[in-house]
Design a protein around this motif. Sequence first.
Motif, PDB file in Angstrom:
ATOM      1  N   LEU A   1       5.467  -2.648   2.588  1.00 49.32           N
ATOM      2  CA  LEU A   1       4.294  -1.768   2.649  1.00 49.32           C
ATOM      3  C   LEU A   1       3.814  -1.371   1.254  1.00 49.32           C
ATOM      4  N   LEU A   2       4.735  -1.076   0.347  1.00 49.14           N
ATOM      5  CA  LEU A   2       4.340  -0.710  -1.009  1.00 49.14           C
ATOM      6  C   LEU A   2       3.619  -1.868  -1.692  1.00 49.14           C
ATOM      7  N   ALA A   3       4.085  -3.083  -1.456  1.00 43.26           N
ATOM      8  CA  ALA A   3       3.419  -4.262  -2.033  1.00 43.26           C
ATOM      9  C   ALA A   3       2.011  -4.406  -1.466  1.00 43.26           C
ATOM     10  N   ALA A   4       1.857  -4.185  -0.175  1.00 43.73           N
ATOM     11  CA  ALA A   4       0.531  -4.278   0.450  1.00 43.73           C
ATOM     12  C   ALA A   4      -0.396  -3.203  -0.103  1.00 43.73           C
ATOM     13  N   ALA A   5       0.103  -1.977  -0.245  1.00 46.37           N
ATOM     14  CA  ALA A   5      -0.716  -0.883  -0.768  1.00 46.37           C
ATOM     15  C   ALA A   5      -1.122  -1.161  -2.215  1.00 46.37           C
ATOM     16  N   THR A   6      -0.192  -1.671  -3.017  1.00 51.27           N
ATOM     17  CA  THR A   6      -0.480  -2.009  -4.411  1.00 51.27           C
ATOM     18  C   THR A   6      -1.542  -3.100  -4.485  1.00 51.27           C
TER      19      THR A   6
ATOM     20  N   GLY B   1       3.286   2.054 -11.483  1.00 48.17           N
ATOM     21  CA  GLY B   1       4.572   2.680 -11.210  1.00 48.17           C
ATOM     22  C   GLY B   1       5.005   3.689 -12.265  1.00 48.17           C
ATOM     23  N   GLN B   2       4.185   3.863 -13.307  1.00 51.19           N
ATOM     24  CA  GLN B   2       4.524   4.815 -14.366  1.00 51.19           C
ATOM     25  C   GLN B   2       3.459   5.896 -14.493  1.00 51.19           C
ATOM     26  N   GLN B   3       2.230   5.483 -14.836  1.00 53.33           N
ATOM     27  CA  GLN B   3       1.144   6.458 -14.945  1.00 53.33           C
ATOM     28  C   GLN B   3       0.337   6.533 -13.646  1.00 53.33           C
ATOM     29  N   ILE B   4       0.237   5.433 -12.953  1.00 50.79           N
ATOM     30  CA  ILE B   4      -0.466   5.380 -11.663  1.00 50.79           C
ATOM     31  C   ILE B   4       0.585   4.986 -10.630  1.00 50.79           C
ATOM     32  N   VAL B   5       0.990   5.957  -9.810  1.00 47.68           N
ATOM     33  CA  VAL B   5       2.117   5.768  -8.902  1.00 47.68           C
ATOM     34  C   VAL B   5       1.666   5.973  -7.454  1.00 47.68           C
ATOM     35  N   LEU B   6       1.874   4.949  -6.657  1.00 43.85           N
ATOM     36  CA  LEU B   6       1.595   5.080  -5.224  1.00 43.85           C
ATOM     37  C   LEU B   6       2.673   5.943  -4.584  1.00 43.85           C
TER      38      LEU B   6
END
Length: 157
Positions: free
Chosen positions: A50-55, A68-73
């Motif tokens: 799911l995280l891969a799909a959202a990204t 994953g550092q400044q812009i984090v889902l």
Amino acid sequence: MFAMKPYKIPESVLVVIHTADLQVLLIERADKPGFWQSVTGSLDAVGEPLLAAATRELFEETGIVADGQQIVLRDWQLSNIYTIYPVWRHRYAPGVTENTEHVFSVQVPRETEVKLSPREHVNYLWLPYLEAADRCFSASNAEAILQLRGQVGHTDT
């Protein structure tokens, strides 16, 4: 001979994009003018994380990179099951009428550049979260936006 396009998987992600002060980014669908929404998209393959799909969907639809550092889902660990609108049911296998949607959010700086995929969306706007919820055509999208304040722990200061 034309190859048949595979049916969409009835499992998707919803990504609510917002700023620290709860301005929400909405995008207008190319195939349905006047239909405003957050980023949404079906899984590309059964079992796609799911995280891969959202990204992926976040980048494809807005050009925003969740690094994953400044812009984090943020995975809300929340799923909605909704009835697929009849106008879009032909994209799914015969008899499929419901979709499971997994909710995410991402906080971005207000000056974040938005690059729409013109095949999918034609316009975007930033609105205060209550106005954004009112503008959404999808009830589950509107509800996610209304839950944003509590999900991100926002308090008035």
